[in-house]
Design a protein around this motif. Sequence first.
Motif, PDB file in Angstrom:
ATOM      1  N   PRO A 176       0.848  -1.308  -0.009  1.00 54.82           N
ATOM      2  CA  PRO A 176      -0.048   0.023   0.014  1.00 54.82           C
ATOM      3  C   PRO A 176       0.840   1.195  -0.002  1.00 54.82           C
ATOM      4  CG  PRO A 176      -0.678  -1.579   1.549  1.00 54.82           C
ATOM      5  CD  PRO A 176       0.566  -1.891   1.090  1.00 54.82           C
ATOM      6  N   VAL A 177       0.400   2.260  -0.885  1.00 56.97           N
ATOM      7  CA  VAL A 177       0.942   3.456  -0.686  1.00 56.97           C
ATOM      8  C   VAL A 177       0.139   4.511  -0.576  1.00 56.97           C
ATOM      9  CG1 VAL A 177       2.995   2.786  -2.473  1.00 56.97           C
ATOM     10  CG2 VAL A 177       0.495   3.856  -3.284  1.00 56.97           C
TER      11      VAL A 177
ATOM     12  N   ARG B  16      -7.491   0.864  -5.138  1.00 57.08           N
ATOM     13  CA  ARG B  16      -8.551   0.767  -4.058  1.00 57.08           C
ATOM     14  C   ARG B  16      -8.019   1.565  -3.107  1.00 57.08           C
ATOM     15  NH1 ARG B  16      -8.610  -4.325  -2.547  1.00 57.08           N
ATOM     16  NH2 ARG B  16      -9.621  -4.830  -4.301  1.00 57.08           N
ATOM     17  N   CYS B  17      -8.891   2.401  -2.710  1.00 61.05           N
ATOM     18  CA  CYS B  17      -8.244   3.288  -1.299  1.00 61.05           C
ATOM     19  C   CYS B  17      -9.046   2.939  -0.211  1.00 61.05           C
ATOM     20  CB  CYS B  17      -8.744   4.911  -1.944  1.00 61.05           C
ATOM     21  SG  CYS B  17      -8.365   5.992  -0.625  1.00 61.05           S
TER      22      CYS B  17
ATOM     23  N   MET C 211      -7.432   7.159 -11.028  1.00 60.12           N
ATOM     24  CA  MET C 211      -6.897   5.770 -11.144  1.00 60.12           C
ATOM     25  C   MET C 211      -7.853   4.955 -10.345  1.00 60.12           C
ATOM     26  SD  MET C 211      -2.704   6.287 -11.085  1.00 60.12           S
ATOM     27  CE  MET C 211      -2.332   4.660 -11.328  1.00 60.12           C
ATOM     28  N   GLU C 212      -8.519   5.719  -9.235  1.00 59.01           N
ATOM     29  CA  GLU C 212      -9.323   4.656  -8.288  1.00 59.01           C
ATOM     30  C   GLU C 212     -10.968   4.533  -9.139  1.00 59.01           C
ATOM     31  OE1 GLU C 212     -11.251   4.864  -3.869  1.00 59.01           O
ATOM     32  OE2 GLU C 212     -10.339   6.566  -4.690  1.00 59.01           O
TER      33      GLU C 212
ATOM     34  N   ARG D 105      -5.110   9.893   6.356  1.00 51.04           N
ATOM     35  CA  ARG D 105      -4.001   9.388   5.292  1.00 51.04           C
ATOM     36  C   ARG D 105      -4.987   8.244   4.602  1.00 51.04           C
ATOM     37  NH1 ARG D 105       1.367   6.328   6.599  1.00 51.04           N
ATOM     38  NH2 ARG D 105       0.818   4.351   5.731  1.00 51.04           N
ATOM     39  N   LYS D 106      -5.029   8.447   3.253  1.00 49.02           N
ATOM     40  CA  LYS D 106      -5.464   7.279   2.302  1.00 49.02           C
ATOM     41  C   LYS D 106      -4.213   6.266   1.841  1.00 49.02           C
ATOM     42  CE  LYS D 106      -9.179  10.268   0.995  1.00 49.02           C
ATOM     43  NZ  LYS D 106      -9.671  11.181   0.039  1.00 49.02           N
ATOM     44  N   ASP D 107      -4.738   4.953   2.080  1.00 54.88           N
ATOM     45  CA  ASP D 107      -3.425   4.059   1.339  1.00 54.88           C
ATOM     46  C   ASP D 107      -4.330   3.598   0.159  1.00 54.88           C
ATOM     47  OD1 ASP D 107      -1.685   4.328   3.508  1.00 54.88           O
ATOM     48  OD2 ASP D 107      -2.640   3.033   4.811  1.00 54.88           O
ATOM     49  N   TYR D 108      -3.176   3.403  -0.938  1.00 53.16           N
ATOM     50  CA  TYR D 108      -3.819   2.764  -2.189  1.00 53.16           C
ATOM     51  C   TYR D 108      -3.099   1.649  -2.281  1.00 53.16           C
ATOM     52  CZ  TYR D 108      -5.554   7.794  -2.804  1.00 53.16           C
ATOM     53  OH  TYR D 108      -5.988   8.807  -2.677  1.00 53.16           O
ATOM     54  N   ARG D 109      -4.073   0.660  -2.853  1.00 48.95           N
ATOM     55  CA  ARG D 109      -3.602  -0.630  -3.179  1.00 48.95           C
ATOM     56  C   ARG D 109      -3.950  -0.949  -4.879  1.00 48.95           C
ATOM     57  NH1 ARG D 109      -2.785  -4.149   1.267  1.00 48.95           N
ATOM     58  NH2 ARG D 109      -3.222  -3.016   3.353  1.00 48.95           N
TER      59      ARG D 109
END
Length: 111
Positions: A25-26, A61-62, A54-55, A73-77
């Motif tokens: 996750p970023v 996926r956020c 992109m989501e 904070r939002k983590d993106y996978r």
Amino acid sequence: MNAVNREVLLSFWKVHILHHAGEAPVHGQWILTELRRHGYDISPGTLYPLLSRMERLGWLRCKADPDGGRRARKDYRLTSEGRKVLGLIREQIKELHEEVVLEAKGPKARA
């Protein structure tokens, strides 16, 4: 340079984001730091709409902390669809690298 950023580098940034989101996750600040480390001068005002797009496309996926409020904070996978897109991009990058980089160096570079 602004036209180059919009037309070409934006795609590089997307590939970079997909690649790293596939590893772990970023989150936005990490992505900004990573892209800057590679010499890309991208602003939060460019990055966050890009992540949202992109989501919406189904590539990321956020997940945000529900107790964190608006600024959580939002983590993106990477999603399964994003993984397919990344696989296609990797194939195209390989072919493009062979043609644009290796052929430009001459026949010995391809061997």
